[in-house]
Design a protein around this motif. Structure first.
Motif, PDB file in Angstrom:
ATOM      1  N   GLY A   1       0.824  -1.215   0.000  1.00  0.00           N
ATOM      2  CA  GLY A   1       0.000   0.000   0.000  1.00  0.00           C
ATOM      3  C   GLY A   1       0.852   1.257   0.000  1.00  0.00           C
ATOM      4  O   GLY A   1       0.597   2.203  -0.749  1.00  0.00           O
ATOM      5  N   VAL A   2       1.899   1.257   0.835  1.00  0.00           N
ATOM      6  CA  VAL A   2       2.782   2.428   0.923  1.00  0.00           C
ATOM      7  C   VAL A   2       3.513   2.645  -0.399  1.00  0.00           C
ATOM      8  O   VAL A   2       3.604   3.770  -0.905  1.00  0.00           O
ATOM      9  N   VAL A   3       4.010   1.544  -0.979  1.00  0.00           N
ATOM     10  CA  VAL A   3       4.737   1.666  -2.250  1.00  0.00           C
ATOM     11  C   VAL A   3       3.801   2.202  -3.337  1.00  0.00           C
ATOM     12  O   VAL A   3       4.173   3.103  -4.110  1.00  0.00           O
ATOM     13  N   MET A   4       2.570   1.686  -3.367  1.00  0.00           N
ATOM     14  CA  MET A   4       1.621   2.154  -4.391  1.00  0.00           C
ATOM     15  C   MET A   4       1.245   3.619  -4.175  1.00  0.00           C
ATOM     16  O   MET A   4       0.991   4.361  -5.124  1.00  0.00           O
ATOM     17  N   HIS A   5       1.229   4.053  -2.904  1.00  0.00           N
ATOM     18  CA  HIS A   5       0.936   5.462  -2.612  1.00  0.00           C
ATOM     19  C   HIS A   5       2.088   6.341  -3.071  1.00  0.00           C
ATOM     20  O   HIS A   5       1.899   7.448  -3.559  1.00  0.00           O
ATOM     21  N   ARG A   6       3.316   5.821  -2.912  1.00  0.00           N
ATOM     22  CA  ARG A   6       4.506   6.573  -3.311  1.00  0.00           C
ATOM     23  C   ARG A   6       4.626   6.700  -4.834  1.00  0.00           C
ATOM     24  O   ARG A   6       5.129   7.698  -5.348  1.00  0.00           O
TER      25      ARG A   6
ATOM     26  N   GLY B   1       3.890  19.643   8.783  1.00  0.00           N
ATOM     27  CA  GLY B   1       5.152  18.907   8.739  1.00  0.00           C
ATOM     28  C   GLY B   1       6.200  19.650   7.926  1.00  0.00           C
ATOM     29  O   GLY B   1       7.343  19.797   8.345  1.00  0.00           O
ATOM     30  N   LYS B   2       5.773  20.159   6.759  1.00  0.00           N
ATOM     31  CA  LYS B   2       6.716  20.903   5.908  1.00  0.00           C
ATOM     32  C   LYS B   2       7.212  22.151   6.627  1.00  0.00           C
ATOM     33  O   LYS B   2       8.388  22.504   6.543  1.00  0.00           O
TER      34      LYS B   2
ATOM     35  N   PHE C   1       6.665  10.735   6.886  1.00  0.00           N
ATOM     36  CA  PHE C   1       5.934   9.475   6.799  1.00  0.00           C
ATOM     37  C   PHE C   1       5.609   8.925   8.189  1.00  0.00           C
ATOM     38  O   PHE C   1       4.452   8.623   8.492  1.00  0.00           O
ATOM     39  N   TRP C   2       6.615   8.794   9.048  1.00  0.00           N
ATOM     40  CA  TRP C   2       6.410   8.142  10.344  1.00  0.00           C
ATOM     41  C   TRP C   2       5.630   9.000  11.332  1.00  0.00           C
ATOM     42  O   TRP C   2       4.913   8.476  12.186  1.00  0.00           O
ATOM     43  N   LYS C   3       5.800  10.322  11.228  1.00  0.00           N
ATOM     44  CA  LYS C   3       5.187  11.188  12.235  1.00  0.00           C
ATOM     45  C   LYS C   3       3.828  11.735  11.812  1.00  0.00           C
ATOM     46  O   LYS C   3       3.057  12.179  12.657  1.00  0.00           O
TER      47      LYS C   3
ATOM     48  N   LEU D   1       2.000  11.005   8.080  1.00  0.00           N
ATOM     49  CA  LEU D   1       1.191  10.185   7.171  1.00  0.00           C
ATOM     50  C   LEU D   1       0.684   8.899   7.834  1.00  0.00           C
ATOM     51  O   LEU D   1      -0.507   8.611   7.821  1.00  0.00           O
ATOM     52  N   LEU D   2       1.615   8.152   8.448  1.00  0.00           N
ATOM     53  CA  LEU D   2       1.228   6.850   8.991  1.00  0.00           C
ATOM     54  C   LEU D   2       0.242   6.967  10.155  1.00  0.00           C
ATOM     55  O   LEU D   2      -0.807   6.320  10.135  1.00  0.00           O
ATOM     56  N   PRO D   3       0.539   7.792  11.187  1.00  0.00           N
ATOM     57  CA  PRO D   3      -0.458   7.882  12.266  1.00  0.00           C
ATOM     58  C   PRO D   3      -1.807   8.403  11.799  1.00  0.00           C
ATOM     59  O   PRO D   3      -2.840   7.986  12.312  1.00  0.00           O
ATOM     60  N   SER D   4      -1.786   9.288  10.799  1.00  0.00           N
ATOM     61  CA  SER D   4      -3.048   9.801  10.291  1.00  0.00           C
ATOM     62  C   SER D   4      -3.835   8.707   9.565  1.00  0.00           C
ATOM     63  O   SER D   4      -5.064   8.656   9.630  1.00  0.00           O
ATOM     64  N   ALA D   5      -3.100   7.809   8.900  1.00  0.00           N
ATOM     65  CA  ALA D   5      -3.758   6.751   8.122  1.00  0.00           C
ATOM     66  C   ALA D   5      -4.103   5.526   8.964  1.00  0.00           C
ATOM     67  O   ALA D   5      -4.863   4.666   8.531  1.00  0.00           O
ATOM     68  N   LEU D   6      -3.541   5.444  10.161  1.00  0.00           N
ATOM     69  CA  LEU D   6      -3.640   4.226  10.965  1.00  0.00           C
ATOM     70  C   LEU D   6      -5.065   3.706  11.197  1.00  0.00           C
ATOM     71  O   LEU D   6      -5.312   2.500  11.037  1.00  0.00           O
TER      72      LEU D   6
END
Lengths: 291, 256
Positions: free
Chosen positions: B87-92, B161-162, B172-174, B176-181
Motif C-alpha cells: 500500500g505504501v509503495v503504491m501510494h509513493r 510537517g513541511k 511518513f512516520w510522524k 502520514l502513517l499515524p493519520s492513516a492508521l
C-alpha cells in the motif's frame, strides 16, 4: 506597473530600522482554464523586528497565496522573500506558521502536540515536556496537557496549534486567519491572548486576515490589499497604545481606524463580490510553471 | 432531567447484548420444540450447550483451537507486513497505483479458495497451504485501505510537517502513517475476517489441522450439536483477534 511597485516599496520598507522579513516585488500568476489570473502583482513590504503587521484584503486578493509563499510552501513566483537578508527557497526555520484550518494532530494529546517541533529537533524528553508546558500555559491551557484535540473546543485547538508553533521559537510568526472559524466573542478573547503573547515574547508577527476589527485590535501596521490582482493599496500605521486589550474596540480612535480601513476595502470587496457572481473562483488552479 | 439519568452504566450495554443472544437462542429452541424448524437440521441450543463438555473432553479442542489461532495469527502478520508495505509503495508511485488499483480491487472479490488444489501442489497438505491461502485472500483489503488512509491525510497536516522542515522519513512516520492508521486497521480487520474464513474453510476442505477439520469430522459423524459447539470456538478466535487489533491500534497511535 513598474512605478507602482517602486512607490510601494518606498512606502512600505522602513528606512530607519532594517526589516527582518522583506517581501520584494512578488509576482504570482496562476494558470486557469480561461487563461491566467495574477494573484499577486508586484507586492513589496517589510516587517521590522518585534512588529505586528496585518495584511488585510477581500477574498480573492491573494492573501493565502502570500501566506504560502512567505511560509515557503509555494514556489513558481517572481521576486523574492528574504529573512534576515537570506532569500528563502522553501520552509525556513525562522518562520513559524499557524494555519487557518484545524491543524492539531488528533493522535497526540496537547502536551505531545505542543512538544512536536521540539521532538523533531531532538530536544531530550524532560526538557521537551518542560518547554511544552511553558507554551501551553502561555496560551492559557494549563490542566489540559493530557487531553486529546477531539476533547477540546475549536478555539482551544487553535491555541494548541499556536503553542506548537511558538514552541519552535520562530523569529517570525506567520498566521493565516487563525481565528476565522471561531465566533466573534472567542475571537476577541483570543486576540487578547495574542496581544499578551506578542508583548511577552516581542514576537515579530505577520497576520493574514479579512477581519478589520481583528487587524486593528492586534496590529502595529495594516497593509491593505486590492482585489485581484493583489497589490499593496495602502499601509496604515495603527497608533493605538500598547499594551492593548480587547477593550480597545470600544474606543473612539479604534472606530476611526476601522472606518478608514473599511473605506479602503469597500471598493475592493465590492469588486470581488461582483466578480465572484459573474465568474466563480476555481480553488484548484495551478501556479504557472508548476507541474 | 439530569444528564446522569441519560448515561447508562458501563455494564448495561454488554448485559443487553448478552441478553439479546440468550433471547435469540430461546426463540430458536422454542421454534425447534414446536416443530417449525427441523431438529435434524438445526440442533437444539440446549443440546449444543451440553455438547461443549464432550467436545472439549473428547476432541482435543484446545489443541485444535491453538492450531487455528496460530494459522490465523501467521496469516495476519503476513497480511499486515505485506499489505501495508505494498500500500505504501503504491501510494509513493502514482503510476503503479493507477496501473494496479483496479485489479487489486478485483482480486479482493475473487474466490481464491477455489484455487486450493494449486496450493496443495505447491505446498502440500500442510499448514503452509492454509496460511498462504488465508494470507492471499486477506491481502487486497489491507492494500486498498492503506492506500485510502494515506491519500486521505489532510493537506494541512502535511503542510504543518513541511513548515517544521520534516525529512521525508519523518513526514511518513510522524504524520502520514499515524493519520492513516485508523483506516489501515479497518483494512487489517477486514483482511483478518477473510483470513479466518479461509483458514477454517481450507482446514475443512483438505481435512487438515484445527477447528475446520474438527467441524468436518463432526459433520461426517452427523454430530450436529458438536459442529455448532466447534463453530463457537471459531467465533472465539475471531473475537480474540478483534480485541488484539484494537489494543494494537491504540498502542500504535499513542506511540506515533
Amino acid at each position: 506597473m513598474a512605478t507602482v511597485s517602486t512607490s510601494n516599496r518606498l512606502a512600505s520598507v522602513p528606512t530607519t530600522e532594517p526589516a527582518i522579513l522583506v517581501v520584494d516585488d512578488l509576482v504570482m500568476r496562476f494558470v486557469t482554464a480561461d487563461g491566467g489570473v495574477t494573484a499577486l502583482d508586484h507586492v513589496s513590504f517589510g516587517v521590522k523586528p518585534g512588529e505586528f503587521l496585518a495584511v488585510i484584503g477581500p477574498s480573492g486578493c491573494g492573501k493565502s497565496t502570500l501566506f504560502n509563499i512567505v511560509g515557503g510552501l509555494l514556489g513558481g513566483y517572481a521576486g523574492a522573500v528574504t529573512v534576515g537578508g537570506e532569500t528563502i527557497s522553501g520552509p525556513h526555520a525562522s518562520i513559524g506558521m499557524v494555519f487557518q484550518e484545524e491543524s492539531t494532530f488528533p493522535w497526540r494529546n496537547v502536551l505531545d502536540n505542543v512538544g512536536f517541533p521540539l521532538e523533531i529537533s531532538g530536544v531530550p524528553k524532560r526538557e521537551r515536556i518542560e518547554r511544552a508546558r511553558h507554551f501551553i500555559s502561555m496560551v492559557g491551557l494549563d490542566g489540559f496537557e493530557k487531553r486529546y484535540p477531539s476533547e477540546l473546543s475549536g478555539g482551544m485547538r487553535q491555541r494548541v496549534s499556536m503553542a506548537r508553533t511558538l514552541a519552535s521559537e520562530p523569529k517570525i510568526l506567520l498566521m493565516d486567519e487563525p481565528f476565522a472559524a471561531l465566533d466573534e466573542q472567542t475571537r476577541l478573547l483570543l486576540g487578547d491572548k495574542v496581544l499578551q503573547i506578542q508583548q511577552q515574547l516581542e514576537q515579530t508577527t505577520l497576520l493574514i486576515t479579512h477581519n478589520i476589527t481583528e487587524a486593528v485590535q492586534l496590529a502595529d501596521r495594516i497593509l491593505v490589499m486590492t482585489y485581484r490582482p493583489g497589490r499593496v493599496k495602502r499601509i496604515v500605521d495603527i497608533n493605538l497604545p500598547r499594551p492593548r486589550t480587547s477593550e480597545i474596540v470600544s474606543s473612539e480612535p479604534f472606530g476611526r481606524y476601522v472606518a478608514q480601513i473599511w473605506n479602503d476595502l469597500r471598493e475592493e470587496a465590492s469588486r470581488g463580490l461582483s466578480d465572484a457572481e459573474t465568474r466563480p473562483l476555481r480553488t484548484h488552479d495551478k501556479p504557472q510553471g508548476q507541474p | 432531567m439530569s444528564t446522569a439519568r441519560l448515561i447508562a452504566p458501563r455494564w448495561l450495554p454488554p448485559m443487553v447484548g448478552l441478553a439479546s443472544v440468550v433471547a435469540l437462542l430461546a426463540v430458536v429452541e422454542l421454534l425447534i420444540r414446536v416443530g417449525l424448524i427441523n431438529r435434524f437440521i438445526v440442533p437444539l441450543p440446549s443440546e449444543v450447550a451440553t455438547s461443549f463438555a464432550r467436545v472439549i473432553a473428547e476432541e482435543g479442542i484446545f489443541q485444535r483451537f491453538l492450531q487455528t489461532a496460530w494459522e490465523c495469527f501467521a496469516a495476519s502478520i503476513l497480511l499486515a507486513t505485506f499489505g501495508i508495505t505494498i500500500g505504501v509503495v503504491m501510494h509513493r508511485l502514482p503510476l503503479l497505483r493507477r496501473a494496479c488499483e483496479t485489479w487489486v480491487a478485483a482480486f479482493a472479490s475473487a474466490p481464491l479458495v477455489l484455487a486450493y488444489p494449486l496450493f496443495l501442489v505447491l505446498f502440500g497438505r500442510s499448514t503452509t497451504t492454509i496460511i498462504m491461502l488465508a494470507f492471499l485472500s486477506g491481502l487486497p483489503p489491507v492494500i486498498l485501505k492503506t492506500l485510502e488512509g494515506l491519500s486521505a491525510t489532510r493537506r494541512v497536516l502535511i503542510n504543518v510537517g513541511k513548515s517544521f522542515k520534516l525529512t521525508p522519513a519523518q513526514q511518513f512516520w510522524k504524520i502520514l502513517l499515524p493519520s492513516a492508521l485508523p483506516t489501515i486497521f479497518v483494512g487489517i480487520r477486514l483482511g483478518m475476517i477473510f483470513a479466518l474464513i479461509n483458514v477454517v474453510g481450507v482446514e475443512f476442505l483438505i481435512n487438515f489441522g484445527g477447528l475446520g477439520q474438527l467441524i468436518n469430522e463432526l459433520a461426517e459423524r452427523y454430530d450436529l450439536p458438536g459442529v455448532y459447539a466447534a463453530i463457537c470456538f471459531v467465533i472465539l478466535v475471531s473475537v480474540i483477534f478483534f480485541v488484539v487489533t484494537e489494543r494494537a491500534e491504540r498502542w500504535l497511535r499513542s506511540a506515533a
